[in-house]
Design an enzyme around this catalytic site. Structure first.
Site, short mmCIF file in Angstrom:
data_model
loop_
_atom_site.label_atom_id
_atom_site.label_comp_id
_atom_site.label_asym_id
_atom_site.label_seq_id
_atom_site.Cartn_x
_atom_site.Cartn_y
_atom_site.Cartn_z
N ASP A 93 -28.75 23.81 -5.32
CA ASP A 93 -27.58 22.94 -5.33
C ASP A 93 -26.73 23.35 -4.09
O ASP A 93 -26.85 24.49 -3.47
CB ASP A 93 -26.80 22.66 -6.20
CG ASP A 93 -26.01 23.94 -6.92
OD1 ASP A 93 -25.94 24.75 -6.12
OD2 ASP A 93 -25.48 23.95 -7.85
N GLY A 95 -23.41 23.75 -3.55
CA GLY A 95 -22.27 24.50 -3.41
C GLY A 95 -20.85 23.79 -3.70
O GLY A 95 -20.08 24.29 -3.92
N GLY A 96 -21.07 22.65 -3.56
CA GLY A 96 -20.08 21.45 -3.47
C GLY A 96 -19.37 21.50 -4.79
O GLY A 96 -18.02 21.55 -4.89
N PHE A 97 -20.12 21.59 -6.08
CA PHE A 97 -19.56 21.22 -7.49
C PHE A 97 -18.75 22.62 -7.60
O PHE A 97 -17.61 22.68 -8.19
CB PHE A 97 -20.27 21.32 -8.19
CG PHE A 97 -19.95 21.19 -9.78
CD1 PHE A 97 -19.30 19.98 -10.09
CD2 PHE A 97 -19.92 22.38 -10.67
CE1 PHE A 97 -18.53 19.82 -11.35
CE2 PHE A 97 -19.41 22.29 -11.98
CZ PHE A 97 -18.77 21.22 -12.50
N ASP A 147 -21.59 17.87 -0.59
CA ASP A 147 -20.72 16.72 -1.12
C ASP A 147 -19.11 17.25 -1.56
O ASP A 147 -19.12 18.39 -1.99
CB ASP A 147 -21.32 15.83 -2.09
CG ASP A 147 -21.63 16.74 -3.37
OD1 ASP A 147 -21.78 17.94 -3.33
OD2 ASP A 147 -21.37 16.19 -4.49
N GLY A 216 -20.77 13.88 -9.42
CA GLY A 216 -19.50 13.48 -10.06
C GLY A 216 -19.40 12.90 -11.48
O GLY A 216 -18.63 12.07 -11.89
N ASP A 266 -30.37 19.03 -14.79
CA ASP A 266 -30.13 20.45 -14.97
C ASP A 266 -28.76 20.88 -15.56
O ASP A 266 -28.03 19.81 -15.77
CB ASP A 266 -30.21 21.09 -13.56
CG ASP A 266 -28.63 21.01 -13.12
OD1 ASP A 266 -28.06 21.98 -13.13
OD2 ASP A 266 -28.36 19.79 -12.33
N CYS A 304 -40.24 24.37 -34.75
CA CYS A 304 -40.33 24.72 -33.25
C CYS A 304 -41.43 25.70 -33.13
O CYS A 304 -41.67 26.61 -33.86
CB CYS A 304 -39.17 25.37 -33.09
SG CYS A 304 -38.87 25.83 -31.31
N CYS A 306 -41.53 27.96 -30.62
CA CYS A 306 -41.21 29.19 -29.48
C CYS A 306 -41.29 30.49 -30.05
O CYS A 306 -41.69 30.49 -31.32
CB CYS A 306 -39.70 29.04 -29.29
SG CYS A 306 -38.48 29.49 -30.41
N CYS A 309 -38.96 31.36 -33.07
CA CYS A 309 -39.08 30.83 -34.37
C CYS A 309 -40.38 31.13 -35.01
O CYS A 309 -40.64 31.25 -36.57
CB CYS A 309 -39.35 29.26 -34.09
SG CYS A 309 -37.51 28.45 -33.81
N HIS A 335 -35.52 30.18 -27.47
CA HIS A 335 -35.34 29.06 -28.21
C HIS A 335 -34.76 27.73 -27.53
O HIS A 335 -35.36 26.81 -27.70
CB HIS A 335 -34.57 29.35 -29.82
CG HIS A 335 -34.62 28.08 -30.30
ND1 HIS A 335 -35.56 27.59 -31.31
CD2 HIS A 335 -33.61 27.34 -30.76
CE1 HIS A 335 -35.24 26.36 -31.86
NE2 HIS A 335 -33.75 26.29 -31.49
#
Length: 370
Positions: A93, A95-97, A147, A216, A266, A304, A306, A309, A335
């Site tokens: 990303d 870095g705007g956020f 942004d 946003g 994400d 599950c 994983c 589990c 998990h």
């Protein structure tokens, strides 16, 4: 073009769609969830473990890597793929956020953003050109335009000025970007105003980005409002290009995002809550540290597959948390990531079988009982 999207199947009753994302580091099925490796590492996980549970593409953060260890070092190491020994896709990303999240520690002008480092308080500056330069040095497959993330709530005049600036910054990012082996995605803004979302989408689409993010959202607004903005915005994006909803990773939001035609997601959610002892199951979330699990010899989730589990009980994992053993938060993290990655695969299969609406209804029936 470095990154392309291929539509495979569209659900006949919803906007949900299954596709393939073609990148320089592999072709990946969508809809897809990207685990977040903010500082070039998904917390508590090795690359081999992530690949073993089906992770195809991860996200790293420009702001954090710009401050430490610095994009020059990463470039010297051969880029992020080599630096972190990750052979599959990477998205960074812009870095705007993160800059938006600094609040009073930053000042936004037309030229860019001046801010104070959260690490040492040093004065720093990011512009569209600098954010693009940093991301080109990091060498991710997909990078994001710089942004301005409109906060919630925001009045109309602020949201309009911010959204217009995001478009101007997007043009500057395109002008600065010259790596042919990576794709630059634009980010649609507009706050919670439909006309501004329309305007932002139309202007960015006219610039011809190879993919588009919806930014946003998930910034504190009620979820029904987020879904309303999605329903309005997604149809205005090209069907032949990837659509990415930023910062969303809870099962309910993933279902609704997919239902509205989003391909990529994400969020730090699965790893962050795992470190606090919260794990996801098909019957809802549970806090493994709670006393009720002290003698519970069942796995976190019996359905599950994983590593956690298949090998350990709730009682044992609770014991590890209480004893402050690092292995406990690793098991919870394994998990949660496995759970979400598997959840995305189930949704994709439902789309391919043209059965997504039934999948969604079944999910909400269970979710509403939690």
């Amino acid at each position: 073009m470095a990154v392309t999207y291929e539509l495979v199947k569209r659900c006949s009753k919803t906007g949900a769609r299954a596709g393939r994302l073609h990148t320089p580091h592999g072709t990946f099925d969508t809809p897809i969830f990207m685990p977040v490796g903010t500082q070039a590492s998904v917390k508590a996980m090795s690359p081999e473990e992530l690949i073993g549970m089906g992770a195809d593409i991860i996200l790293s953060n420009t702001y954090h890597l710009f401050l430490r260890p610095g994009h020059e070092l990463v470039a010297e190491a051969g880029g992020l793929h080599s630096f972190m020994n990750w052979k599959r896709g990477i998205l960074t990303d812009s870095g705007g956020f993160q800059v938006f999240s600094l609040g009073p520690l930053r000042k936004i002008t037309e030229e860019g953003v001046t801010f104070r480092s959260h690490i040492d308080g040093s004065k720093q500056f990011l512009s569209p050109e600098k954010a693009t330069e940093v991301q080109m040095a990091l060498g991710a497959d997909i990078i994001m335009a710089f942004d301005e993330c409109v906060p919630y709530p925001a009045d109309y005049d602020y949201a309009k000025a911010s959204t217009d600036r995001t478009t101007r910054w997007a043009e500057r990012c395109l002008a600065a970007h010259n790596r042919k082996d990576q794709a630059l995605f634009g980010i649609v803004q507009g706050g919670m105003y439909k006309d501004l979302r329309t305007r932002s989408a139309q202007e960015l689409v006219s610039l011809g980005f190879p993919g588009y993010a919806i930014g946003g959202l998930s910034v504190g607004e009620p979820k029904p409002l987020m879904y309303e903005m999605l329903e309005h915005t997604v149809p205005q994006l090209p069907e032949g290009k990837a659509r990415y909803l930023m910062g969303v990773g809870t099962p309910d939001c993933l279902v609704e995002g997919v239902m509205h035609g989003v391909d990529m997601f994400d969020c730090v959610f699965p790893t962050r809550v795992a470190r606090n002892g919260t794990v996801m199951t098909n019957k809802g979330r549970l806090v493994i540290k709670n006393a009720e699990y002290a003698r519970d010899l069942n796995p976190i989730d019996e359905e599950c597959g994983c590593y956690a589990c298949q090998n350990f009980s709730r009682a044992y994992i609770r014991h590890l948390f209480k004893a402050e053993e690092i292995f406990g938060l690793r098991l919870a993290t394994i998990h949660n990531l496995y759970f979400l990655l598997s959840f995305m695969k189930k949704m994709r299969q439902a789309i391919l079988e043209d059965n997504f609406l039934a999948f969604r209804d079944e999910f909400w029936a269970g979710w509403e009982r939690r």
